[in-house]
Write a protein that holds these residues in place. Structure first.
Motif, PDB file in Angstrom:
ATOM      1  N   ASN A  83       0.801  -1.225   0.000  1.00 50.37           N
ATOM      2  CA  ASN A  83       0.000   0.000   0.000  1.00 50.37           C
ATOM      3  C   ASN A  83       0.835   1.278   0.000  1.00 50.37           C
ATOM      4  O   ASN A  83       0.298   2.369   0.180  1.00 50.37           O
ATOM      5  CB  ASN A  83      -0.968  -0.018   1.186  1.00 50.37           C
ATOM      6  N   GLY A  84       2.156   1.150  -0.171  1.00 51.86           N
ATOM      7  CA  GLY A  84       3.017   2.330  -0.265  1.00 51.86           C
ATOM      8  C   GLY A  84       3.059   3.168   0.991  1.00 51.86           C
ATOM      9  O   GLY A  84       3.058   4.390   0.926  1.00 51.86           O
ATOM     10  N   LYS A  85       3.110   2.510   2.144  1.00 49.31           N
ATOM     11  CA  LYS A  85       3.169   3.227   3.416  1.00 49.31           C
ATOM     12  C   LYS A  85       4.599   3.239   3.940  1.00 49.31           C
ATOM     13  O   LYS A  85       5.408   2.386   3.591  1.00 49.31           O
ATOM     14  CB  LYS A  85       2.264   2.549   4.453  1.00 49.31           C
ATOM     15  N   ALA A  86       4.905   4.216   4.780  1.00 54.62           N
ATOM     16  CA  ALA A  86       6.211   4.267   5.424  1.00 54.62           C
ATOM     17  C   ALA A  86       6.239   3.265   6.569  1.00 54.62           C
ATOM     18  O   ALA A  86       5.296   3.185   7.353  1.00 54.62           O
ATOM     19  CB  ALA A  86       6.479   5.671   5.957  1.00 54.62           C
ATOM     20  N   LEU A  87       7.315   2.479   6.653  1.00 48.28           N
ATOM     21  CA  LEU A  87       7.486   1.503   7.724  1.00 48.28           C
ATOM     22  C   LEU A  87       8.427   2.111   8.752  1.00 48.28           C
ATOM     23  O   LEU A  87       9.610   2.336   8.476  1.00 48.28           O
ATOM     24  CB  LEU A  87       8.054   0.199   7.165  1.00 48.28           C
ATOM     25  N   MET A  88       7.890   2.419   9.914  1.00 47.19           N
ATOM     26  CA  MET A  88       8.647   3.086  10.972  1.00 47.19           C
ATOM     27  C   MET A  88       9.075   2.053  12.018  1.00 47.19           C
ATOM     28  O   MET A  88       8.255   1.283  12.504  1.00 47.19           O
ATOM     29  CB  MET A  88       7.778   4.161  11.652  1.00 47.19           C
ATOM     30  N   MET A  89      10.366   2.038  12.350  1.00 44.97           N
ATOM     31  CA  MET A  89      10.899   1.119  13.333  1.00 44.97           C
ATOM     32  C   MET A  89      10.987   1.775  14.700  1.00 44.97           C
ATOM     33  O   MET A  89      11.539   2.869  14.834  1.00 44.97           O
ATOM     34  CB  MET A  89      12.309   0.674  12.936  1.00 44.97           C
ATOM     35  N   SER A  90      10.433   1.097  15.700  1.00 45.12           N
ATOM     36  CA  SER A  90      10.544   1.589  17.075  1.00 45.12           C
ATOM     37  C   SER A  90      11.886   1.131  17.641  1.00 45.12           C
ATOM     38  O   SER A  90      12.274  -0.013  17.433  1.00 45.12           O
ATOM     39  CB  SER A  90       9.421   1.009  17.947  1.00 45.12           C
ATOM     40  N   PRO A  91      12.584   2.005  18.346  1.00 44.35           N
ATOM     41  CA  PRO A  91      13.868   1.587  18.929  1.00 44.35           C
ATOM     42  C   PRO A  91      13.650   0.603  20.065  1.00 44.35           C
ATOM     43  O   PRO A  91      12.597   0.605  20.717  1.00 44.35           O
ATOM     44  CB  PRO A  91      14.462   2.907  19.450  1.00 44.35           C
TER      45      PRO A  91
END
Length: 93
Positions: A83-91
């Motif tokens: 879906n073309g979303k940004a994948l944000m990683m939690s620290p």
């Protein structure tokens, strides 16, 4: 009331804090958040090729908890890619 979360062993960390579609401003993208324990679960199972039982021992959780983490992480990664979303990683905490 939910049970408190068991502390998990997290050894790996993402190379970047986010991945997003090329050429699209971050402000115009929906975001999907991948928790540190989800990242660790797919790192152990999918990248390192561990069996789920072995990966669960490594993380200090039950096999069922690990399976739930892997399922959730895979769904978030697929959602981001499809879906073309940004994948944000939690620290890691």
């Amino acid at each position: 009331m939910a049970r408190p979360k068991i502390p998990r062993q997290i050894c790996g960390s993402p190379a970047q804090s986010c991945f997003k579609p090329n050429g699209v401003p971050m402000g115009s993208l929906e975001k999907v958040f991948l928790e540190a324990d989800e990242f660790e679960a797919i790192r152990l199972v999918d990248y390192q090729g561990m069996q789920q039982q072995q990966a669960a021992v490594e993380m200090g959780v039950s096999r069922q908890t690990l399976a739930n983490l892997v399922k959730s992480a895979r769904k978030k990664v697929a959602d981001s890619l499809l879906n073309g979303k940004a994948l944000m990683m939690s620290p890691a905490e």
